[in-house]
Design a protein around this motif. Sequence first.
Motif, PDB file in Angstrom:
ATOM      1  N   PRO A  46       0.826  -1.209   0.000  1.00 15.45           N
ATOM      2  CA  PRO A  46       0.000   0.000   0.000  1.00 15.45           C
ATOM      3  C   PRO A  46       0.861   1.261   0.000  1.00 15.45           C
ATOM      4  CG  PRO A  46       0.062  -0.953   2.193  1.00 15.45           C
ATOM      5  CD  PRO A  46       0.772  -1.930   1.289  1.00 15.45           C
ATOM      6  N   ARG A  47       0.242   2.376  -0.352  1.00 16.57           N
ATOM      7  CA  ARG A  47       0.940   3.659  -0.397  1.00 16.57           C
ATOM      8  C   ARG A  47      -0.003   4.773   0.036  1.00 16.57           C
ATOM      9  NH1 ARG A  47       5.153   6.396  -2.690  1.00 16.57           N
ATOM     10  NH2 ARG A  47       4.726   8.504  -3.469  1.00 16.57           N
ATOM     11  N   ALA A  48       0.565   5.789   0.639  1.00 15.32           N
ATOM     12  CA  ALA A  48      -0.193   7.001   0.957  1.00 15.32           C
ATOM     13  C   ALA A  48      -0.158   7.903  -0.286  1.00 15.32           C
ATOM     14  CB  ALA A  48       0.406   7.710   2.159  1.00 15.32           C
ATOM     15  N   TRP A  49      -1.095   7.686  -1.193  1.00 17.55           N
ATOM     16  CA  TRP A  49      -1.085   8.392  -2.471  1.00 17.55           C
ATOM     17  C   TRP A  49      -1.360   9.877  -2.294  1.00 17.55           C
ATOM     18  CZ3 TRP A  49       0.638   5.979  -6.699  1.00 17.55           C
ATOM     19  CH2 TRP A  49       0.656   4.581  -6.683  1.00 17.55           C
ATOM     20  N   THR A  50      -0.700  10.710  -3.096  1.00 11.17           N
ATOM     21  CA  THR A  50      -0.904  12.155  -2.983  1.00 11.17           C
ATOM     22  C   THR A  50      -2.166  12.613  -3.697  1.00 11.17           C
ATOM     23  OG1 THR A  50       0.406  12.670  -4.959  1.00 11.17           O
ATOM     24  CG2 THR A  50       1.587  12.532  -2.856  1.00 11.17           C
ATOM     25  N   HIS A  51      -2.591  11.854  -4.732  1.00 10.83           N
ATOM     26  CA  HIS A  51      -3.784  12.215  -5.492  1.00 10.83           C
ATOM     27  C   HIS A  51      -4.641  10.976  -5.722  1.00 10.83           C
ATOM     28  CE1 HIS A  51      -1.452  15.843  -6.287  1.00 10.83           C
ATOM     29  NE2 HIS A  51      -2.580  16.409  -6.668  1.00 10.83           N
ATOM     30  N   HIS A  52      -5.928  11.200  -5.895  1.00 10.02           N
ATOM     31  CA  HIS A  52      -6.848  10.082  -6.123  1.00 10.02           C
ATOM     32  C   HIS A  52      -6.557   9.380  -7.448  1.00 10.02           C
ATOM     33  CE1 HIS A  52      -9.664  10.487  -2.727  1.00 10.02           C
ATOM     34  NE2 HIS A  52      -9.348  11.767  -2.773  1.00 10.02           N
ATOM     35  N   PHE A  53      -6.029  10.120  -8.426  1.00 13.83           N
ATOM     36  CA  PHE A  53      -5.571   9.536  -9.678  1.00 13.83           C
ATOM     37  C   PHE A  53      -4.112   9.949  -9.856  1.00 13.83           C
ATOM     38  CE2 PHE A  53     -10.100   9.401 -10.139  1.00 13.83           C
ATOM     39  CZ  PHE A  53     -10.372   8.296 -10.932  1.00 13.83           C
ATOM     40  N   GLY A  54      -3.213   9.000  -9.646  1.00 16.90           N
ATOM     41  CA  GLY A  54      -1.794   9.311  -9.597  1.00 16.90           C
ATOM     42  C   GLY A  54      -1.221   9.712 -10.945  1.00 16.90           C
TER      43      GLY A  54
ATOM     44  N   PRO B  22      -6.438  16.111  -4.641  1.00 13.59           N
ATOM     45  CA  PRO B  22      -5.398  15.517  -3.792  1.00 13.59           C
ATOM     46  C   PRO B  22      -6.001  14.682  -2.672  1.00 13.59           C
ATOM     47  CG  PRO B  22      -5.654  17.846  -3.277  1.00 13.59           C
ATOM     48  CD  PRO B  22      -6.544  17.569  -4.460  1.00 13.59           C
ATOM     49  N   VAL B  23      -5.225  13.724  -2.200  1.00 10.18           N
ATOM     50  CA  VAL B  23      -5.617  12.943  -1.024  1.00 10.18           C
ATOM     51  C   VAL B  23      -4.990  13.631   0.189  1.00 10.18           C
ATOM     52  CG1 VAL B  23      -5.534  10.704   0.120  1.00 10.18           C
ATOM     53  CG2 VAL B  23      -5.674  10.827  -2.377  1.00 10.18           C
ATOM     54  N   GLY B  24      -5.814  14.146   1.051  1.00 12.29           N
ATOM     55  CA  GLY B  24      -5.306  14.940   2.159  1.00 12.29           C
ATOM     56  C   GLY B  24      -4.721  14.107   3.290  1.00 12.29           C
ATOM     57  N   ASP B  25      -4.056  14.799   4.206  1.00 11.70           N
ATOM     58  CA  ASP B  25      -3.430  14.144   5.352  1.00 11.70           C
ATOM     59  C   ASP B  25      -4.447  13.418   6.232  1.00 11.70           C
ATOM     60  OD1 ASP B  25      -0.973  15.064   4.531  1.00 11.70           O
ATOM     61  OD2 ASP B  25      -0.970  16.805   5.864  1.00 11.70           O
ATOM     62  N   LYS B  26      -5.661  13.955   6.295  1.00 13.06           N
ATOM     63  CA  LYS B  26      -6.677  13.311   7.140  1.00 13.06           C
ATOM     64  C   LYS B  26      -7.073  11.940   6.571  1.00 13.06           C
ATOM     65  CE  LYS B  26      -8.652  17.575   9.030  1.00 13.06           C
ATOM     66  NZ  LYS B  26      -9.879  18.410   9.156  1.00 13.06           N
ATOM     67  N   VAL B  27      -7.143  11.854   5.246  1.00 12.10           N
ATOM     68  CA  VAL B  27      -7.446  10.558   4.636  1.00 12.10           C
ATOM     69  C   VAL B  27      -6.303   9.583   4.895  1.00 12.10           C
ATOM     70  CG1 VAL B  27      -7.858   9.344   2.460  1.00 12.10           C
ATOM     71  CG2 VAL B  27      -8.950  11.558   2.882  1.00 12.10           C
ATOM     72  N   HIS B  28      -5.074  10.059   4.761  1.00 12.17           N
ATOM     73  CA  HIS B  28      -3.922   9.197   5.071  1.00 12.17           C
ATOM     74  C   HIS B  28      -3.995   8.711   6.514  1.00 12.17           C
ATOM     75  CE1 HIS B  28      -1.564  11.481   1.726  1.00 12.17           C
ATOM     76  NE2 HIS B  28      -2.264  10.484   1.231  1.00 12.17           N
ATOM     77  N   TRP B  29      -4.408   9.581   7.399  1.00 12.56           N
ATOM     78  CA  TRP B  29      -4.516   9.209   8.819  1.00 12.56           C
ATOM     79  C   TRP B  29      -5.551   8.100   8.993  1.00 12.56           C
ATOM     80  CZ3 TRP B  29      -7.500   8.547  13.026  1.00 12.56           C
ATOM     81  CH2 TRP B  29      -6.900   8.590  14.276  1.00 12.56           C
ATOM     82  N   LEU B  30      -6.686   8.242   8.317  1.00  6.09           N
ATOM     83  CA  LEU B  30      -7.720   7.208   8.404  1.00  6.09           C
ATOM     84  C   LEU B  30      -7.196   5.868   7.901  1.00  6.09           C
ATOM     85  CD1 LEU B  30     -10.720   9.279   6.998  1.00  6.09           C
ATOM     86  CD2 LEU B  30     -10.521   8.446   9.348  1.00  6.09           C
ATOM     87  N   MET B  31      -6.502   5.893   6.760  1.00  5.98           N
ATOM     88  CA  MET B  31      -5.973   4.662   6.176  1.00  5.98           C
ATOM     89  C   MET B  31      -5.017   3.955   7.128  1.00  5.98           C
ATOM     90  SD  MET B  31      -7.143   4.273   2.973  1.00  5.98           S
ATOM     91  CE  MET B  31      -7.927   5.262   1.675  1.00  5.98           C
ATOM     92  N   GLU B  32      -4.217   4.717   7.850  1.00  7.78           N
ATOM     93  CA  GLU B  32      -3.188   4.143   8.709  1.00  7.78           C
ATOM     94  C   GLU B  32      -3.687   3.769  10.097  1.00  7.78           C
ATOM     95  OE1 GLU B  32      -0.210   3.292   7.749  1.00  7.78           O
ATOM     96  OE2 GLU B  32      -0.635   4.037   5.720  1.00  7.78           O
ATOM     97  N   ASN B  33      -4.756   4.411  10.579  1.00  9.45           N
ATOM     98  CA  ASN B  33      -5.116   4.262  11.988  1.00  9.45           C
ATOM     99  C   ASN B  33      -6.482   3.644  12.262  1.00  9.45           C
ATOM    100  OD1 ASN B  33      -2.862   5.813  13.626  1.00  9.45           O
ATOM    101  ND2 ASN B  33      -3.315   7.087  11.836  1.00  9.45           N
TER     102      ASN B  33
END
Length: 647
Positions: A199-207, A350-361
Motif C-alpha cells: 500500500p501507499r499514501a497516495w498524494t492524489h486520487h488519480f496518480g 489531492p488525497v489529504g493528510d486526514k485521509v492518510h490518517w484514516l488509512m493508517e489508523n
Amino acid sequence: MAVAEGTTPIDPTALRDALDVANIPTLVPLLFQLTGDPKWTRDPYRPTRPRGTDDHDDAGLPADVRDEIRAAVAEAVLAWAAGRPVARPAPTGRELLDLLTLSVGEEVPEEYEPMTAEHMGFRAKCPPTVATPGSADFHVLVIGAGVSGLTAAKHLRDLGISHTVVEKNPRVGGTWIENRYPGCGVDTPSYLYSLSFFPRAWTHHFGKRGELETYLDELATHFGLLDSIRFGTTAVSAAWDDDTERWTVVVRDPQGRERTLTANALISAVGQLNVPKIPDLPGLADFHGPVFHSARWPEDLDLRGRTVAVIGTGASAMQIVPAVAGEVAALDVYQRSPQWVSPNKNYFRPVGDKVHWLMENVPYYRAWYRFRLAWAHNDRVHASLQKDPDWPHPERSLNATNDGHRRFFTRYILDQLDGRPDLVEKALPDYPPFGKRMLLDNGWFAALRRPGVELITASVTALTRTGVVTSTGEERPADIVVLATGFEAHRPIRYDIVGRGGQVLRDLWGEDDARAYLGITTPGFPNLFFMYGPNTNLGHGGSFIFLAESQIDYITDSLCRMVNEDISSIECRPEVGERYNEALDQAHQRMVWTHQGMDTWYRNSKGRVVTNMPWRVVDYWTMTRAVDLDDFVVRHRPAAAGQAPGA
C-alpha cells in the motif's frame, strides 16, 4: 486484514478531525465489524446507491445521520485502541455479502464472496510453497521490470525460487518511465491501481506518472528486488531445447554484447502497450521540426510559443492536450473518431493528510475503501456491455442500460460544450458507450474551447517540411508533431521465441492473432508464461494490477508444482487452448467490441478481439486461483537410480 487489539494509542482529536472527511459508506461496515451492533446495518444508516463511479462520500444520508455514524466510529475506534476486541474481525459468507451490499448500496452477487474475502484479508490465502527453497537446479528468467515483472520477481523471491530479471531500460517502471508526456497519469484510482501487498499514501486520487514511477521504485527497493535485475539488457531471442527441457535466451547487454542465459521457465512480462505504433505517413522523415511518438517525449522540449499538432484523440492525447493547451501558441488536434468521456470529480483531487490518517489508523478503513473502488471500477458495468438481440436501436446502443449510459454521457458532453455546436458535432460519438476505451475528463472539453485550439476531423494523409496535410487537401502549419497513435498491441513481443520442435511463436500467431490459454500459456511452448498476454486487457474497466496478481498466483502455483513434484516441463494441451479461445471468441460476439460498425485497436485485421478479456474480473480470478495440471502435458524428470519418480 489482521487487526491488532489496542496496540497503538490514538489521539481522540486527530481521530475526530479525520472522520470529518471520511467516506461514510466505508465507515458503516467497519462500524458493524468493530461493535457487532446490527443497528448500523439498517435504516437510517444504510448508504444509498451511488451514481456512476463517484466516491459517494456522504452516502446520500442526512447530515445528522452522518454525524451520528462518525461519533459512533470514534467511540468504537477508541475502545478498540484501549483493548476492546473487534466484534466481527473476519466476516465471511452471507454476513460478508450483506456488508458488501450495505457498503455499495446495491446487491453484490454470491460469486464475489470468495475473492473479496481473500483480498480484504477476512479469509486466509493459501499461497503455494516450495519444499526446498533455493534449489540450484531450477531457475526462472523474467523479461521486463514493469508492474508485471516486479510482481513476478517479488513472488519468486518470497518462494525462494532462483530467478533473474532482464530489463531493457536503466531502471524499473516499464510504461511509467517510458511515457513521460505532459499530463501522463493513470485513469484508474490510485488506491486501486496498487498492489495488495504494497500500500501507499497516495498524494492524489488519480496518480500522475512521477508518483507511479516512485511507487514502483520503492516497491523494488522495499522487497530487495534490484539485485536480481539486469538493467540495460534486451531480450533478443528465446529457444526451447527439447533435450535439456530448458530455455536458452540470448540477451544484449548495455555494451551491445550478446550473452546467453538458460532457465527452466520463462516469464514474458513485456506487456501489450510497450511498442509505439508509428503511422506510415509520407513526409514523416522530412518534417523540419520535432516529430515523435507520445511515448518518446523529448526531455528538453520547449512548447512555448510553438504551433503543435497532436495526431490522435485516444487516452494519451486526452491527457496531453489539456496539459499543453495553455502553453502553446496554437494547437491542432487531429481526431479519427470521437471518444466517450466520463466525468470524475476526483481526477485532480489531492488525497489529504486526514485521509492518510484514516488509512493508517482506523481498522479496516483501507480495506473497505479499496473494495468500494473495485466494485465501482471493475465489473459493475460488465452486464451492460452485452448485446440485447431484441434491442430496437442497435445503431446507438446495445441495450436499455447502455442506452441510459449514452444519455448520461451525452448530457455531459452537451453541458461541457454548451454554446459550441461546432464542437458538439465533432465530439459526440455515434457508437455505443464503452465501444472504445472509456476515458476520463481531465479538462479535455475545456481545452477544446480554448482560443487557438482546433479539433480537426479530417484524417492526416501526409507531412510536409512545415506542416500537416489532411484528407481535404488542406495543409496546416506546425512546428512540432506529436504522434498519439497508440501501440502495437497485437504484436507486443518483439524477440523471437522458438518452442518445441522448432515452432516459432511469430509464425503461430501471425501478425495480429495472438492466442493463449488464460492469456498465460500457449500449446507448443513448454514452461513459457505470459503476463498481460493476449486477451487480458481490461476493456470494461478496472485495474490491470489486480489481474497481474491473479496471473502470478497461477504462474507460481505452476512453478511450485514443478519443483515439488520433479516436473521438468508443463505444456498446455492443444485442445484446452482451443476450447478456451473458442469460448472467449463466443463471449466476445455477445459484447460491445464486436458491435456493428466498431473498429478499434482491440480487434485484429480479421475483426477478432485479440487484446481484451470478455470475462468479469471475478471470473478471471476464479480461473487463475490454481493450476490444473490436467490442462497440461506433464513431463517428469528422470528418476535417479533406486528412486521413485517424484520422491
